[in-house]
Scaffold this active site. Sequence first.
Site, short mmCIF file in Angstrom:
data_model
loop_
_atom_site.label_atom_id
_atom_site.label_comp_id
_atom_site.label_asym_id
_atom_site.label_seq_id
_atom_site.Cartn_x
_atom_site.Cartn_y
_atom_site.Cartn_z
N HIS A 305 0.83 -1.20 0.00
CA HIS A 305 0.00 0.00 0.00
C HIS A 305 0.87 1.26 0.00
O HIS A 305 0.73 2.13 -0.87
CB HIS A 305 -0.94 -0.02 1.21
CG HIS A 305 -1.82 1.18 1.31
ND1 HIS A 305 -3.12 1.20 0.84
CD2 HIS A 305 -1.59 2.42 1.81
CE1 HIS A 305 -3.64 2.39 1.05
NE2 HIS A 305 -2.74 3.16 1.64
N GLU A 306 1.77 1.34 0.96
CA GLU A 306 2.59 2.57 1.06
C GLU A 306 3.49 2.72 -0.16
O GLU A 306 3.72 3.83 -0.65
CB GLU A 306 3.41 2.58 2.35
CG GLU A 306 2.59 2.41 3.64
CD GLU A 306 1.37 3.31 3.74
OE1 GLU A 306 1.34 4.38 3.12
OE2 GLU A 306 0.41 2.91 4.44
N HIS A 309 1.68 4.22 -3.08
CA HIS A 309 1.55 5.68 -2.99
C HIS A 309 2.69 6.40 -3.72
O HIS A 309 2.57 7.59 -4.01
CB HIS A 309 1.56 6.13 -1.53
CG HIS A 309 0.21 6.15 -0.87
ND1 HIS A 309 -0.87 6.85 -1.37
CD2 HIS A 309 -0.24 5.58 0.27
CE1 HIS A 309 -1.91 6.71 -0.55
NE2 HIS A 309 -1.55 5.93 0.45
N GLU A 328 -6.10 7.64 -1.90
CA GLU A 328 -6.25 6.38 -1.18
C GLU A 328 -7.00 5.29 -1.96
O GLU A 328 -6.67 4.12 -1.84
CB GLU A 328 -6.91 6.63 0.18
CG GLU A 328 -6.07 7.51 1.12
CD GLU A 328 -4.69 6.95 1.45
OE1 GLU A 328 -4.47 5.74 1.26
OE2 GLU A 328 -3.83 7.74 1.90
N1 BES Z 1 -1.65 8.10 3.85
C1 BES Z 1 -2.24 7.15 4.71
C2 BES Z 1 -2.21 7.54 6.17
C3 BES Z 1 -2.96 8.81 6.47
C4 BES Z 1 -4.20 9.07 5.93
C5 BES Z 1 -2.41 9.72 7.34
C6 BES Z 1 -4.86 10.25 6.24
C7 BES Z 1 -3.08 10.90 7.64
C8 BES Z 1 -4.30 11.17 7.09
C9 BES Z 1 -1.57 5.77 4.57
O1 BES Z 1 -1.14 5.50 3.28
C10 BES Z 1 -2.59 4.73 4.87
O2 BES Z 1 -3.56 4.66 4.16
N2 BES Z 1 -2.37 3.95 5.91
C11 BES Z 1 -3.25 2.85 6.27
C12 BES Z 1 -2.66 1.60 5.70
C13 BES Z 1 -3.60 0.59 5.22
C14 BES Z 1 -4.70 1.09 4.33
C15 BES Z 1 -2.84 -0.53 4.52
C16 BES Z 1 -3.29 2.78 7.79
O3 BES Z 1 -2.54 3.50 8.43
O4 BES Z 1 -4.09 2.04 8.31
ZN ZN Z 2 -2.78 5.16 2.00
#
Ligand code: BES
Ligand code: ZN
Length: 615
Positions: A305-306, A309, A328
């Site tokens: 996932h990351e 991005h 997302e």
């Molecule tokens: N970019 C996001 C984390 C985020 C979103 C931080 C909104 C601040 C505001 C990150 O890529 C993410 O989506 N993380 C998920 C991972 C999962 C979907 C695999 C998480 O932290 O749960």
């Molecule tokens: Zn994300």
Amino acid sequence: MTSTFRHISFLILFFFLCKISFATDPHSFSIPENAIVNKLFLDIKVDFSSKIIRGKAKWIIQKTDTATTIHFDTKNLIIEKVTIDESELPWKFSFGRSDEILGHELIIPLQKQTTVVTIYYSTTPESAACQWLDPNQTAGKKLPFMFTQCEAILARTLLPCQDSPGIRFTYEANVQVPENMLALMSAENPQAKNETGKYHFNMSNPIPSYLIALAVGDIEFKPIGERTGVYAEPSVVEKAAWEFADMQKMLDAAEKLYGAYQWGRYDVLVLPPSFPFGGMENPRLTFATPTVLTGDRSLVSLIAHEMAHSWSGNLVTNATWNDFWLNEGFTDYFERRITEALYGKSFVDMEAVLGMQSLQQTIADFDSTPALQCLKLNLSGMDPDEGASDIAYEKGYSFLKMMETNVGRDEWDAFLLKYFSSHAFQTMTTEQFESYLRTELLSKHPGLEKKIHLHQWLYEPGLPDNVVIPVSERFNAVDDAEKKFIEGANPKSLRVAAWTTQEWLRFINEFPTDLSFEKMVALDSVFHFSKSNNSEIEDAWFLQSLIHNYAPAYPYIKTFLINVGRRKFLTPLYEEMMKSEEGKKLAMVIYKEARINYHYVSRETIDSIIEWKQP
Ligand code: BES
Ligand code: ZN
């Protein structure tokens, strides 16, 4: 061409560019039409004793001929001095608009020829992006640790910046930290400590402010592939390298799908457990929770996932937080394409089913706020955090999956490859995406438009009826086992040997509401859920334990909530506890002890769930 004419046409061009490049961002005080930042030279010292970062942010700016001011976002910062261009003399500055969520507008007047603005500043203990950990909150227990989390609008608490995803800049940084510690940023990184504690960083691709990141601690590096590796505290780094061994393969699979990786190296930093998210896509250096280190590699889709991005988000960026699904939703889709390439369709089917379930729950929860069920959001006046729901992730994913199904994978992939490469290092609004989709795809397929319900997907609440509902055969087997157990079979007789985390989650999430105490006891004594060291399983089991008043799990719930700060795990547990008087008491007792371990973003959420008042 006379010089005046050239001058005027340049101006017209510049205004034209501005008009098309900057969507109005309700979450920033910057006025990019007048003046924008281009490059940052950051010079800071990280002081653990005062928990403060102090230094200067020197911004190279670009402005129109008529602009007389440049506007920055700040929140909980102390602005000590401003200078312009080469002068060391203090220059004027003032504060303009101010808002509880957005912070304070910093206004700096400009001279006609100004190209440099330097802001001397320090953070405060209230600077929400930073979390400062004492040694006992780390794995090693010897040295303190600090890390930042800037998405969505917390970069302005780390440094004065134009904190809007539509404004990109490159950066260099000089960071002074204590001599026995390593500093890392979302940039080219050192792989070992040096004796001076002085580190230099360079990010040569233009990035938006929310992707600035810094971490400082007792950190070691271990390579995985040629372009990939992990950073973590010394006692964690081996485990992390084992867990993430597939990183290089993931990167290869991603490039095969949507084009060359543009950022040089891809490394992951595993943080202490108070990190509020699963992962954060800081460019070149994903920040990750240690709660995915399960010892069986079953939660590595977080890395996919990351990594994804690096295209969806970091290369093509949501223009404002109203277009968050473009970050997302695309990333969830891309993540599942990467994990499908590595682990097969049956793995992705499970993830997609879990995703769809939680999407349907979110839609039900948002029954009274249909606007939050739309992909395109209007978050004016709200914290952009409110838009970070399963709608962006899973409804976004479902839209792209529906497109794939209707267009066919080959053509859909060709479209996405072109989408990423033709908008690299640019921003995107939902409307721009819609228009690109029309020109590139719909115009070539008469009849497609009728099938896809485009407007409904992008701008209306709920789920259109052409949604592709995922099914998982592996989950059917889990459901059969569950049925047998409920009908009286001994848990020992269930065929669970090959189950991964996803199958266990399905099993636990599907407990009937009237599952008896005896059956909870039987499960726990055979599968040891309360003592599991898989955080996903613990979280799901603890939620069921609260729902079913299974008190033997409560001490484990307490330990879990004190140790782990990942918001996704905390929220459902605290919400469930708040449903009964007994539970409320338990929540208060736990939170009193646990709160100090949580990052600002988790605190904000839990404070409001349990109506916390500072004692
Ligand atoms: N970019 C996001 C984390 C985020 C979103 C931080 C909104 C601040 C505001 C990150 O890529 C993410 O989506 N993380 C998920 C991972 C999962 C979907 C695999 C998480 O932290 O749960
Ligand atoms: Zn994300």
